[in-house]
Every structure is written in structure tokens, then in C-alpha cells.
Design a protein around this motif. Structure first.
Motif, PDB file in Angstrom:
ATOM      1  N   ASN A  36      -2.057  -8.922   2.952  1.00  0.00           N
ATOM      2  CA  ASN A  36      -2.211  -7.677   3.698  1.00  0.00           C
ATOM      3  C   ASN A  36      -1.127  -6.679   3.292  1.00  0.00           C
ATOM      4  OD1 ASN A  36      -3.255  -5.911   5.662  1.00  0.00           O
ATOM      5  ND2 ASN A  36      -1.776  -6.633   7.174  1.00  0.00           N
ATOM      6  N   MET A  37      -1.521  -5.424   3.020  1.00  0.00           N
ATOM      7  CA  MET A  37      -0.536  -4.381   2.725  1.00  0.00           C
ATOM      8  C   MET A  37      -0.041  -3.801   4.040  1.00  0.00           C
ATOM      9  SD  MET A  37      -0.660  -1.047   0.213  1.00  0.00           S
ATOM     10  CE  MET A  37      -1.178   0.243   1.368  1.00  0.00           C
ATOM     11  N   ASP A  38       1.204  -4.135   4.399  1.00  0.00           N
ATOM     12  CA  ASP A  38       1.825  -3.658   5.638  1.00  0.00           C
ATOM     13  C   ASP A  38       1.898  -2.136   5.670  1.00  0.00           C
ATOM     14  OD1 ASP A  38       2.348  -6.003   6.986  1.00  0.00           O
ATOM     15  OD2 ASP A  38       4.358  -6.246   6.165  1.00  0.00           O
ATOM     16  N   GLY A  39       1.592  -1.569   6.818  1.00  0.00           N
ATOM     17  CA  GLY A  39       1.727  -0.125   6.980  1.00  0.00           C
ATOM     18  C   GLY A  39       0.545   0.679   6.495  1.00  0.00           C
ATOM     19  N   GLY A  40      -0.300   0.069   5.684  1.00  0.00           N
ATOM     20  CA  GLY A  40      -1.506   0.731   5.198  1.00  0.00           C
ATOM     21  C   GLY A  40      -1.265   2.057   4.502  1.00  0.00           C
ATOM     22  N   MET A  41      -2.306   2.883   4.497  1.00  0.00           N
ATOM     23  CA  MET A  41      -2.243   4.163   3.797  1.00  0.00           C
ATOM     24  C   MET A  41      -1.270   5.142   4.458  1.00  0.00           C
ATOM     25  SD  MET A  41      -3.989   3.858   1.080  1.00  0.00           S
ATOM     26  CE  MET A  41      -4.165   5.542   0.487  1.00  0.00           C
ATOM     27  N   LEU A  42      -0.951   4.927   5.741  1.00  0.00           N
ATOM     28  CA  LEU A  42       0.044   5.784   6.393  1.00  0.00           C
ATOM     29  C   LEU A  42       1.407   5.646   5.721  1.00  0.00           C
ATOM     30  CD1 LEU A  42      -0.811   5.298  10.182  1.00  0.00           C
ATOM     31  CD2 LEU A  42      -1.282   7.291   8.754  1.00  0.00           C
ATOM     32  N   SER A  43       1.677   4.484   5.118  1.00  0.00           N
ATOM     33  CA  SER A  43       2.953   4.235   4.449  1.00  0.00           C
ATOM     34  C   SER A  43       2.872   4.413   2.936  1.00  0.00           C
ATOM     35  CB  SER A  43       3.430   2.810   4.754  1.00  0.00           C
ATOM     36  OG  SER A  43       3.586   2.627   6.134  1.00  0.00           O
ATOM     37  N   TRP A  44       1.691   4.701   2.414  1.00  0.00           N
ATOM     38  CA  TRP A  44       1.482   4.825   0.974  1.00  0.00           C
ATOM     39  C   TRP A  44       2.046   6.150   0.473  1.00  0.00           C
ATOM     40  CZ3 TRP A  44       0.511   1.870  -2.975  1.00  0.00           C
ATOM     41  CH2 TRP A  44       0.071   2.422  -4.188  1.00  0.00           C
ATOM     42  N   GLU A  45       2.912   6.097  -0.547  1.00  0.00           N
ATOM     43  CA  GLU A  45       3.510   7.299  -1.110  1.00  0.00           C
ATOM     44  C   GLU A  45       3.042   7.550  -2.538  1.00  0.00           C
ATOM     45  OE1 GLU A  45       7.708   6.823  -0.642  1.00  0.00           O
ATOM     46  OE2 GLU A  45       7.596   6.885   1.547  1.00  0.00           O
ATOM     47  N   GLY A  46       2.186   6.663  -3.053  1.00  0.00           N
ATOM     48  CA  GLY A  46       1.699   6.799  -4.421  1.00  0.00           C
ATOM     49  C   GLY A  46       0.530   7.765  -4.512  1.00  0.00           C
ATOM     50  N   SER A  47      -0.035   7.846  -5.686  1.00  0.00           N
ATOM     51  CA  SER A  47      -1.162   8.755  -5.910  1.00  0.00           C
ATOM     52  C   SER A  47      -2.421   8.222  -5.240  1.00  0.00           C
ATOM     53  CB  SER A  47      -1.394   8.947  -7.409  1.00  0.00           C
ATOM     54  OG  SER A  47      -1.717   7.711  -8.011  1.00  0.00           O
ATOM     55  N   VAL A  48      -3.346   9.130  -4.979  1.00  0.00           N
ATOM     56  CA  VAL A  48      -4.638   8.754  -4.399  1.00  0.00           C
ATOM     57  C   VAL A  48      -5.735   9.415  -5.212  1.00  0.00           C
ATOM     58  CG1 VAL A  48      -3.787   8.398  -2.053  1.00  0.00           C
ATOM     59  CG2 VAL A  48      -4.584  10.647  -2.739  1.00  0.00           C
TER      60      VAL A  48
END
Length: 98
Positions: free
Chosen positions: A85-97
């Protein structure tokens, strides 16, 4: 349940690792942006589409905050899949989308 933080996922992608990312958000949420290369399988469809996954591969589950992907991780773990599981999900994602 195994977990991974978004920064580690971003680093692995930047190093050219081929990650199997499954985004379990709803289609309209994914349209707003997802991690490049992630496959969208909404949480409600996981049990019906698990046959699309390979038990010999590792998967990283993603959602908005980590809750739904955690549910998907537990479900797939119980079926014998290697999932994290990726903790924090997309709210924590700082990479490109995309």
C-alpha cells in the motif's frame, strides 16, 4: 500489510524501475491525474478483475489518501498476491501525473 511512502515510489520510478501500480480510485478521480503508467481498477471492481493480475508480480496500490488502497491491499493479500500500500496516496504524491 506492507507499505511504501510516495517519495520512495517516485525515486524508484526516477531510477527507471518498472513498477506495477494499481490506482483504485474511481474513474473521475483518476481523470484529474494519476501516476504515469498506473492502471486504474476502481476498488469496487478489484474482486471482479483480480484475474487480470499476476501472482508472480509485485503491485503497489494507490488511492487518494491510502484508505481504499489499504482495503485493496488486504483483499489481494488474502488471495495470495504480493501487494504493498502506498501510504498517504495521491494527496502525498509530489511527482508528475498524467
Amino acid at each position: 500489510m506492507k507499505t511504501i511512502d510516495p517519495k520512495t515510489v517516485q525515486q524508484k520510478l526516477a531510477q527507471g524501475e518498472n513498477l506495477n501500480l494499481i490506482d483504485v480510485r474511481e474513474v473521475d478521480e483518476v481523470e484529474a491525474g494519476k501516476i504515469p503508467g498506473a492502471v486504474n481498477i476502481p476498488l469496487g471492481l478489484i474482486e471482479f478483475r483480480e484475474n487480470e493480475l499476476d501472482k508472480n508480480k509485485e503491485y503497489i496500490m494507490v488511492c487518494r489518501s491510502g484508505g481504499r488502497s489499504g482495503q485493496a491491499t488486504l483483499f489481494l493479500e488474502s488471495k495470495g498476491y504480493d501487494v504493498t500500500n502506498m501510504d498517504g496516496g495521491m494527496l502525498s504524491w509530489e511527482g508528475s501525473v498524467e
